[in-house]
Write an enzyme that holds these catalytic residues in place. Structure first.
Site, PDB file in Angstrom:
ATOM      1  N   ASP A  21       0.852  -1.201   0.000  1.00  0.00           N
ATOM      2  CA  ASP A  21       0.000   0.000   0.000  1.00  0.00           C
ATOM      3  C   ASP A  21       0.885   1.247   0.000  1.00  0.00           C
ATOM      4  O   ASP A  21       0.564   2.255  -0.636  1.00  0.00           O
ATOM      5  CB  ASP A  21      -0.899  -0.015   1.238  1.00  0.00           C
ATOM      6  CG  ASP A  21      -2.167   0.807   1.072  1.00  0.00           C
ATOM      7  OD1 ASP A  21      -2.145   1.748   0.266  1.00  0.00           O
ATOM      8  OD2 ASP A  21      -3.161   0.524   1.745  1.00  0.00           O
ATOM      9  N   HIS A 213      -8.310  -1.919   8.288  1.00  0.00           N
ATOM     10  CA  HIS A 213      -7.280  -1.244   7.492  1.00  0.00           C
ATOM     11  C   HIS A 213      -7.636   0.238   7.433  1.00  0.00           C
ATOM     12  O   HIS A 213      -8.594   0.619   6.770  1.00  0.00           O
ATOM     13  CB  HIS A 213      -7.286  -1.897   6.105  1.00  0.00           C
ATOM     14  CG  HIS A 213      -6.391  -1.287   5.082  1.00  0.00           C
ATOM     15  ND1 HIS A 213      -5.246  -1.921   4.628  1.00  0.00           N
ATOM     16  CD2 HIS A 213      -6.455  -0.122   4.389  1.00  0.00           C
ATOM     17  CE1 HIS A 213      -4.667  -1.169   3.690  1.00  0.00           C
ATOM     18  NE2 HIS A 213      -5.386  -0.068   3.531  1.00  0.00           N
ATOM     19  N   HIS A 215      -6.610   4.364   6.928  1.00  0.00           N
ATOM     20  CA  HIS A 215      -5.688   5.418   6.464  1.00  0.00           C
ATOM     21  C   HIS A 215      -5.839   6.601   7.421  1.00  0.00           C
ATOM     22  O   HIS A 215      -6.910   6.830   7.987  1.00  0.00           O
ATOM     23  CB  HIS A 215      -6.007   5.797   5.023  1.00  0.00           C
ATOM     24  CG  HIS A 215      -5.458   4.781   4.065  1.00  0.00           C
ATOM     25  ND1 HIS A 215      -4.324   4.982   3.315  1.00  0.00           N
ATOM     26  CD2 HIS A 215      -5.865   3.521   3.791  1.00  0.00           C
ATOM     27  CE1 HIS A 215      -4.065   3.892   2.596  1.00  0.00           C
ATOM     28  NE2 HIS A 215      -4.988   2.990   2.874  1.00  0.00           N
ATOM     29  N   CYS A 246      -4.207   4.743  -2.112  1.00  0.00           N
ATOM     30  CA  CYS A 246      -4.618   4.152  -3.382  1.00  0.00           C
ATOM     31  C   CYS A 246      -4.527   5.193  -4.487  1.00  0.00           C
ATOM     32  O   CYS A 246      -5.171   6.245  -4.402  1.00  0.00           O
ATOM     33  CB  CYS A 246      -6.050   3.629  -3.268  1.00  0.00           C
ATOM     34  SG  CYS A 246      -6.703   3.029  -4.836  1.00  0.00           S
ATOM     35  N   ASN A 255      -1.368   5.297   5.181  1.00  0.00           N
ATOM     36  CA  ASN A 255      -1.981   4.387   6.166  1.00  0.00           C
ATOM     37  C   ASN A 255      -1.596   4.830   7.567  1.00  0.00           C
ATOM     38  O   ASN A 255      -0.611   5.536   7.766  1.00  0.00           O
ATOM     39  CB  ASN A 255      -1.401   2.972   5.999  1.00  0.00           C
ATOM     40  CG  ASN A 255      -1.880   2.291   4.763  1.00  0.00           C
ATOM     41  OD1 ASN A 255      -1.517   2.667   3.662  1.00  0.00           O
ATOM     42  ND2 ASN A 255      -2.697   1.281   4.936  1.00  0.00           N
TER      43      ASN A 255
HETATM   44  N1  COA Z   1      -1.181  -8.987 -13.468  1.00  0.00           N
HETATM   45  C1  COA Z   1      -0.546  -8.615 -14.600  1.00  0.00           C
HETATM   46  N2  COA Z   1      -1.160  -8.296 -15.727  1.00  0.00           N
HETATM   47  C2  COA Z   1      -2.501  -8.405 -15.742  1.00  0.00           C
HETATM   48  C3  COA Z   1      -3.222  -8.780 -14.626  1.00  0.00           C
HETATM   49  C4  COA Z   1      -2.523  -9.066 -13.436  1.00  0.00           C
HETATM   50  N3  COA Z   1      -3.132  -9.425 -12.306  1.00  0.00           N
HETATM   51  N4  COA Z   1      -4.519  -8.788 -14.932  1.00  0.00           N
HETATM   52  C5  COA Z   1      -4.620  -8.417 -16.218  1.00  0.00           C
HETATM   53  N5  COA Z   1      -3.393  -8.183 -16.703  1.00  0.00           N
HETATM   54  C6  COA Z   1      -3.010  -7.782 -18.054  1.00  0.00           C
HETATM   55  C7  COA Z   1      -3.777  -8.543 -19.117  1.00  0.00           C
HETATM   56  O1  COA Z   1      -3.178  -9.791 -19.346  1.00  0.00           O
HETATM   57  C8  COA Z   1      -3.643  -7.606 -20.285  1.00  0.00           C
HETATM   58  O2  COA Z   1      -2.367  -7.729 -20.854  1.00  0.00           O
HETATM   59  P1  COA Z   1      -2.142  -7.590 -22.439  1.00  0.00           P
HETATM   60  O3  COA Z   1      -2.589  -6.189 -22.782  1.00  0.00           O
HETATM   61  O4  COA Z   1      -0.673  -7.821 -22.587  1.00  0.00           O
HETATM   62  O5  COA Z   1      -3.008  -8.632 -23.031  1.00  0.00           O
HETATM   63  C9  COA Z   1      -3.723  -6.234 -19.638  1.00  0.00           C
HETATM   64  O6  COA Z   1      -3.339  -6.413 -18.246  1.00  0.00           O
HETATM   65  C10 COA Z   1      -5.090  -5.626 -19.696  1.00  0.00           C
HETATM   66  O7  COA Z   1      -6.005  -6.599 -19.237  1.00  0.00           O
HETATM   67  P2  COA Z   1      -7.471  -6.197 -18.823  1.00  0.00           P
HETATM   68  O8  COA Z   1      -8.170  -7.355 -18.255  1.00  0.00           O
HETATM   69  O9  COA Z   1      -8.123  -5.459 -19.974  1.00  0.00           O
HETATM   70  O10 COA Z   1      -7.137  -5.250 -17.635  1.00  0.00           O
HETATM   71  P3  COA Z   1      -7.538  -3.742 -17.388  1.00  0.00           P
HETATM   72  O11 COA Z   1      -6.684  -2.828 -18.172  1.00  0.00           O
HETATM   73  O12 COA Z   1      -8.996  -3.612 -17.475  1.00  0.00           O
HETATM   74  O13 COA Z   1      -7.071  -3.644 -15.840  1.00  0.00           O
HETATM   75  C11 COA Z   1      -6.606  -4.727 -13.746  1.00  0.00           C
HETATM   76  C12 COA Z   1      -7.610  -4.507 -14.855  1.00  0.00           C
HETATM   77  C13 COA Z   1      -7.373  -5.278 -12.564  1.00  0.00           C
HETATM   78  C14 COA Z   1      -5.555  -5.713 -14.197  1.00  0.00           C
HETATM   79  C15 COA Z   1      -5.931  -3.393 -13.387  1.00  0.00           C
HETATM   80  O14 COA Z   1      -6.888  -2.385 -13.265  1.00  0.00           O
HETATM   81  C16 COA Z   1      -5.154  -3.482 -12.113  1.00  0.00           C
HETATM   82  O15 COA Z   1      -4.157  -4.182 -12.038  1.00  0.00           O
HETATM   83  N6  COA Z   1      -5.565  -2.759 -11.092  1.00  0.00           N
HETATM   84  C17 COA Z   1      -4.918  -2.773  -9.784  1.00  0.00           C
HETATM   85  C18 COA Z   1      -5.060  -1.452  -9.137  1.00  0.00           C
HETATM   86  C19 COA Z   1      -4.400  -1.449  -7.796  1.00  0.00           C
HETATM   87  O16 COA Z   1      -3.533  -2.226  -7.461  1.00  0.00           O
HETATM   88  N7  COA Z   1      -4.823  -0.473  -6.977  1.00  0.00           N
HETATM   89  C20 COA Z   1      -4.305  -0.279  -5.666  1.00  0.00           C
HETATM   90  C21 COA Z   1      -4.614  -1.359  -4.713  1.00  0.00           C
HETATM   91  S1  COA Z   1      -6.139  -1.155  -3.876  1.00  0.00           S
HETATM   92 ZN    ZN Z   2      -5.013   1.106   1.839  1.00  0.00          ZN
END
Ligand code: COA
Ligand code: ZN
Length: 324
Positions: A21, A213, A215, A246, A255
């Protein structure tokens, strides 16, 4: 002699989330070997749970693009649970392949935050959770769910307790799920609300499955922890140096700070199992690594009984006062 808050010595369990985080929203990339060194040092502080990283899209969170290397190369201490945040099945598979002991799947209590953070509707996230739950169960790995915005949403405002409890029920009924974290993503929680929601949760499920959790965005982090303890909770996420937030929640900031929480709770007679001096030493490496000061008051002020030298000319001041 320590003071006792409620007449009982009680064990409090902290999960250190600063490396996930905390680092996820830092602009300056912390080198992989520095992350590993920090995690190895944290492993020596007596913490029983450390969230190591996040197996998310590297485009969404570039700061944690080295998740595999970090998870694979840290030196693990026996008895420490090394967890990782995952947003979907792909993340769960990556985390299990890198030998995470526990997965922390994220889902929001509001549609706006879920879409902003995860680019999925809540329904899509829930079906990802069902898939990740089945996968985790099969792999024999624990799966916690972090319910973001459980105390309010920066875009939608109040989130009522019934909505949160409905989500908790759906989550806890999902095969493979072993625990839940109620997350105050942008510091909107306040003690009365925390007490009531903790009580409502504990009326349905045991404290062993609950993490809170908080902040510290509005300075209520520690007060919220005390309110939750008073209501029967004992496990909390905290972050080294008080860093965190975030990147997809407007106005998010750090946090509640690990060393501040340990310092305060120890003085109140709680046992966090943590070597505070060691933790503070690790926290003091952070400003150099992230390129700015950390929110931690303890990094600035030291512990309560860290003494300062007498002012210059003290003997003269004393002699003059005594001669009057
Ligand atoms: N790890 C790595 N790559 C990932 C993945 C993961 N967990 N999940 C999806 N991807 C990749 C896909 O394989 C795809 O790759 P490509 O373009 O090479 O084919 C690409 O990401 C896009 O996939 P898609 O399903 O369309 O994802 P998206 O762009 O809609 O994003 C998430 C969805 C969930 C992957 C993304 O928003 C994310 O990782 N969010 C996390 C946010 C975060 O951590 N916030 C803070 C914590 S609370
Ligand atoms: Zn948090």
């Amino acid at each position: 002699m320590t003071q006792v808050w409620d007449g009982q010595q009680r064990r409090i369990e902290l999960q250190e989330v600063g490396m996930r985080d905390g680092l996820q929203s830092e602009a300056q990339f912390v080198a992989t070997e520095d992350k590993i060194a920090l995690l190895n040092a944290l492993s020596q502080c007596g913490l029983t749970r450390i969230e190591v990283t996040a197996f998310v899209s590297a485009t969404a969170i570039p700061a944690l693009k080295d998740a595999e290397i970090v998870m694979n190369e840290i030196t693990r201490q026996p008895g420490v649970i090394y967890s990782a945040l995952v947003p979907n099945l792909k993340g769960a598979q990556r985390a299990v392949a890198a030998r995470a002991n526990e997965l922390n799947m994220v889902l929001s209590a509001t549609e706006s935050h879920n879409l902003s953070n995860l680019r999925m509707t809540q329904a899509q996230s829930f079906s990802a959770l069902t898939a990740a739950g089945a996968y985790a169960k099969d792999a024999g790995v624990a799966l916690n769910v972090s319910l973001s915005c459980a105390f309010g949403c920066p875009m939608e405002g109040e989130v009522d307790a019934d909505t949160v409890m409905d989500w908790c029920r759906r989550i806890m009924d999902t095969p493979g799920v072993t625990g839940i974290s109620l997350c105050d993503t942008t510091g909107m929680a306040y003690p009365g609300q925390v007490h009531a929601l903790t009580r409502a949760f504990l009326a349905q499920w045991p404290a062993s499955v609950l993490t809170l959790h908080f902040h510290n965005t509005r300075g209520m982090g520690l007060a919220n922890i005390l309110a939750a303890i008073d209501a029967g909770a004992y496990r909390f996420d905290t972050s080294l140096g008080g860093i965190g937030g975030c990147p997809y929640a407007p106005g998010a900031s750090g946090n509640v700070c690990s060393e501040e929480v340990v310092h305060a709770l120890q003085l109140m007679g709680y046992d966090c199992g943590v070597d505070l001096a060691a933790l503070l030493t690790v926290a003091r490496y952070l400003p150099d690594l992230i390129g700015h000061e950390v929110p931690s008051q303890l990094v600035k002020a030291g512990q309560r009984l860290d003494l300062h030298p007498l002012p210059a000319g003290f003997e003269e001041i004393k002699a003059r006062a005594l001669s009057r």
